[in-house]
Design a protein around this motif. Structure first.
Motif, PDB file in Angstrom:
ATOM      1  N   PHE A 182       0.829  -1.208   0.000  1.00 20.32           N
ATOM      2  CA  PHE A 182       0.000   0.000   0.000  1.00 20.32           C
ATOM      3  C   PHE A 182       0.864   1.258   0.000  1.00 20.32           C
ATOM      4  N   ALA A 183       1.913   1.259   0.760  1.00 22.22           N
ATOM      5  CA  ALA A 183       2.790   2.437   0.799  1.00 22.22           C
ATOM      6  C   ALA A 183       3.451   2.670  -0.556  1.00 22.22           C
ATOM      7  N   ASP A 184       3.844   1.621  -1.242  1.00 25.44           N
ATOM      8  CA  ASP A 184       4.461   1.754  -2.556  1.00 25.44           C
ATOM      9  C   ASP A 184       3.457   2.271  -3.585  1.00 25.44           C
ATOM     10  N   LEU A 185       2.230   1.734  -3.526  1.00 25.33           N
ATOM     11  CA  LEU A 185       1.196   2.201  -4.461  1.00 25.33           C
ATOM     12  C   LEU A 185       0.774   3.638  -4.157  1.00 25.33           C
ATOM     13  N   SER A 186       0.876   4.052  -2.913  1.00 27.08           N
ATOM     14  CA  SER A 186       0.529   5.434  -2.563  1.00 27.08           C
ATOM     15  C   SER A 186       1.463   6.429  -3.233  1.00 27.08           C
ATOM     16  N   GLN A 187       2.720   6.040  -3.392  1.00 28.20           N
ATOM     17  CA  GLN A 187       3.678   6.929  -4.044  1.00 28.20           C
ATOM     18  C   GLN A 187       3.549   6.888  -5.560  1.00 28.20           C
ATOM     19  N   LYS A 188       3.075   5.785  -6.111  1.00 27.11           N
ATOM     20  CA  LYS A 188       3.006   5.643  -7.556  1.00 27.11           C
ATOM     21  C   LYS A 188       1.621   5.942  -8.129  1.00 27.11           C
ATOM     22  N   SER A 189       0.653   6.144  -7.278  1.00 24.77           N
ATOM     23  CA  SER A 189      -0.725   6.446  -7.742  1.00 24.77           C
ATOM     24  C   SER A 189      -1.182   7.753  -7.113  1.00 24.77           C
ATOM     25  N   PRO A 190      -0.918   8.883  -7.763  1.00 29.44           N
ATOM     26  CA  PRO A 190      -1.294  10.175  -7.172  1.00 29.44           C
ATOM     27  C   PRO A 190      -2.788  10.310  -6.936  1.00 29.44           C
ATOM     28  N   GLU A 191      -3.609   9.717  -7.808  1.00 30.36           N
ATOM     29  CA  GLU A 191      -5.052   9.860  -7.661  1.00 30.36           C
ATOM     30  C   GLU A 191      -5.598   9.066  -6.477  1.00 30.36           C
ATOM     31  N   LEU A 192      -4.860   8.041  -5.986  1.00 26.01           N
ATOM     32  CA  LEU A 192      -5.293   7.233  -4.833  1.00 26.01           C
ATOM     33  C   LEU A 192      -4.263   7.289  -3.698  1.00 26.01           C
ATOM     34  N   GLN A 193      -3.525   8.388  -3.679  1.00 25.36           N
ATOM     35  CA  GLN A 193      -2.447   8.484  -2.696  1.00 25.36           C
ATOM     36  C   GLN A 193      -2.985   8.460  -1.275  1.00 25.36           C
ATOM     37  N   ASP A 194      -4.032   9.213  -0.985  1.00 25.28           N
ATOM     38  CA  ASP A 194      -4.567   9.265   0.374  1.00 25.28           C
ATOM     39  C   ASP A 194      -5.153   7.922   0.801  1.00 25.28           C
ATOM     40  N   GLU A 195      -5.932   7.290  -0.081  1.00 26.53           N
ATOM     41  CA  GLU A 195      -6.557   6.021   0.268  1.00 26.53           C
ATOM     42  C   GLU A 195      -5.520   4.924   0.540  1.00 26.53           C
ATOM     43  N   PHE A 196      -4.513   4.843  -0.360  1.00 28.12           N
ATOM     44  CA  PHE A 196      -3.465   3.850  -0.127  1.00 28.12           C
ATOM     45  C   PHE A 196      -2.668   4.181   1.135  1.00 28.12           C
ATOM     46  N   GLY A 197      -2.477   5.445   1.395  1.00 22.01           N
ATOM     47  CA  GLY A 197      -1.732   5.849   2.585  1.00 22.01           C
ATOM     48  C   GLY A 197      -2.448   5.473   3.875  1.00 22.01           C
ATOM     49  N   TYR A 198      -3.800   5.705   3.934  1.00 22.71           N
ATOM     50  CA  TYR A 198      -4.545   5.321   5.137  1.00 22.71           C
ATOM     51  C   TYR A 198      -4.443   3.807   5.394  1.00 22.71           C
ATOM     52  N   ASN A 199      -4.624   3.042   4.359  1.00 22.53           N
ATOM     53  CA  ASN A 199      -4.566   1.588   4.512  1.00 22.53           C
ATOM     54  C   ASN A 199      -3.164   1.105   4.894  1.00 22.53           C
ATOM     55  N   ALA A 200      -2.143   1.764   4.354  1.00 21.63           N
ATOM     56  CA  ALA A 200      -0.777   1.379   4.711  1.00 21.63           C
ATOM     57  C   ALA A 200      -0.525   1.615   6.190  1.00 21.63           C
ATOM     58  N   GLU A 201      -0.982   2.777   6.731  1.00 22.72           N
ATOM     59  CA  GLU A 201      -0.792   3.069   8.154  1.00 22.72           C
ATOM     60  C   GLU A 201      -1.590   2.095   9.022  1.00 22.72           C
ATOM     61  N   THR A 202      -2.805   1.753   8.584  1.00 28.10           N
ATOM     62  CA  THR A 202      -3.630   0.816   9.354  1.00 28.10           C
ATOM     63  C   THR A 202      -2.970  -0.557   9.427  1.00 28.10           C
ATOM     64  N   GLN A 203      -2.455  -1.042   8.303  1.00 30.71           N
ATOM     65  CA  GLN A 203      -1.822  -2.362   8.291  1.00 30.71           C
ATOM     66  C   GLN A 203      -0.545  -2.370   9.144  1.00 30.71           C
ATOM     67  N   LYS A 204       0.203  -1.264   9.126  1.00 33.63           N
ATOM     68  CA  LYS A 204       1.412  -1.202   9.949  1.00 33.63           C
ATOM     69  C   LYS A 204       1.062  -1.188  11.435  1.00 33.63           C
ATOM     70  N   LEU A 205      -0.037  -0.503  11.792  1.00 36.33           N
ATOM     71  CA  LEU A 205      -0.468  -0.491  13.187  1.00 36.33           C
ATOM     72  C   LEU A 205      -0.940  -1.875  13.624  1.00 36.33           C
ATOM     73  N   LEU A 206      -1.712  -2.534  12.758  1.00 37.71           N
ATOM     74  CA  LEU A 206      -2.147  -3.895  13.065  1.00 37.71           C
ATOM     75  C   LEU A 206      -0.967  -4.854  13.165  1.00 37.71           C
ATOM     76  N   CYS A 207       0.024  -4.615  12.321  1.00 36.10           N
ATOM     77  CA  CYS A 207       1.215  -5.462  12.354  1.00 36.10           C
ATOM     78  C   CYS A 207       1.967  -5.295  13.672  1.00 36.10           C
ATOM     79  N   LYS A 208       2.068  -4.042  14.125  1.00 36.37           N
ATOM     80  CA  LYS A 208       2.747  -3.789  15.397  1.00 36.37           C
ATOM     81  C   LYS A 208       1.977  -4.409  16.558  1.00 36.37           C
TER      82      LYS A 208
END
Length: 355
Positions: A182-208
């Motif tokens: 998700f973090a990689d797609l957030s940088q490569k998809s400007p139109e979905l940057q926020d959505e991919f970014g939220y999901n990336a942070e959520t998965q990292k928090l769940l992982c921790k």
């Protein structure tokens, strides 16, 4: 000449009568003459050797070294003491007696083992077919059965906890990979940057949080494993020794009863005395191990309650905090029970250590 005479004597024929007996022949002196001639020749050779040979009081010693072979005559009369005769010392006897003593000792051990095995096997078969009497402590037997049942149930809990730890580890690894994607797609998809970014942070928090819960579950698994495979297993080893001692005690008790029913002669009285001694030895062993089992069962129950109270409280608080999404409470639970988490990659050697 001698050879011709001897060959002549050897080839002489002895006639046999019709009934198989040697027939009567006229007296033949050729064999006696040959023997006398041979004896005279041998006597002459012996005299010649005695005259020309070395003196019996001298010994010829030839030594070969770097300077060549040298020969010297040493008078044997100068050699005195025990050099000419073997001594009657005892080193050989001692070296022979040591293996013999060890063999006798091993034979005695095997004999005692065989007699003990025979008596115990006989007692076991008698108990199986309901003919032999078995010493039973009903209260202690009930506690032992309860221990076996408890161990089986705790082993089942241990298997399930390990399975949960394995599944959670796979979930955490999947969440970690998903967060990186998700973090990689957030940088490569400007139109979905926020959505991919939220999901990336959520998965990292769940992982921790998953890694924290995984540490709590592994601590729970370690505690249950120690209780089942060390503490309970040690008590069950003592129980096994107690059961063997009980079988031996009953076997020698039955043997004493069997010997006591015979006639009271000198041989029987000696057998009764020996059986009484063996019975007393195994009775003392049985009572000592019964006391050890009682004490260990008591301490095991106290230890089990203490350990499981701590482990179950940890497991409940950690699971509740994880699924409630309360990261602070989850971390506080681990601190409360002194559970130390290894940071990611702590078990891997660094680049400098690999070189």
């Amino acid at each position: 000449m001698t050879d011709s005479i001897m060959s002549k004597a050897a080839t002489m024929e002895i006639p046999i009568s019709s009934n198989g007996d040697a027939g009567t022949l006229p007296e033949d002196t050729s064999l006696e003459e040959a023997a006398q001639i041979q004896w005279s020749l041998d006597e002459k050779d012996l005299q010649q050797v005695m005259v020309s040979g070395p003196n019996l009081n001298e010994t010829s010693i030839v030594s070969g070294g770097y300077g060549g072979a040298t020969e010297a005559i040493i008078p044997t009369s100068s050699i005195k003491g025990h050099g000419l005769h073997p001594s009657n010392s005892t080193p050989c006897m001692s070296t022979e007696e040591v293996p013999r003593g060890m063999a006798v000792e091993k034979f005695d051990i095997m004999k005692k083992w065989g007699i003990n095995t025979y008596k115990c096997t006989k007692q076991m078969i008698s108990e199986r077919f309901g003919r032999g009497q078995r010493t039973m402590d009903l209260e202690l037997e009930a506690q032992i059965d309860f221990l076996h049942d408890t161990k089986r149930k705790y082993e089942h809990v241990l298997r399930l906890a390990r399975a949960l730890s394995t599944h959670l580890y796979n979930v955490v690894q999947t969440q970690h990979a998903l967060g990186d994607t998700f973090a990689d797609l957030s940088q490569k998809s400007p139109e979905l940057q926020d959505e991919f970014g939220y999901n990336a942070e959520t998965q990292k928090l769940l992982c921790k949080n998953g890694e924290t819960l995984l540490g709590a579950i592994n601590f729970f698994v370690s505690g249950i494993n120690t209780l089942v495979n060390k503490t309970m297993e040690d008590t069950l080893m003592t129980v096994k020794m107690y059961e063997n001692a009980r079988l031996e005690y009953d076997a020698y008790r039955a043997d004493l009863e069997e010997v006591s029913t015979g006639p009271r002669d000198a041989v029987t009285l000696a057998r009764i005395e020996a059986a009484q001694q063996q019975y007393q030895v195994h009775k003392d062993k049985y009572e000592r191990l019964r006391s050890d089992v009682t004490i260990k069962l008591k301490f095991l129950e106290e230890n089990k309650v203490k350990v499981m109270h701590k482990q179950l409280l940890l497991f409940h608080n950690a699971i509740s905090a994880y699924f409630a999404g309360n990261q602070q409470q989850l971390e506080q639970t681990l601190k409360q029970f002194n559970v130390n988490l290894k940071p990611p990659g702590a078990g891997k050697p660094s680049w400098l250590e690999e070189q």
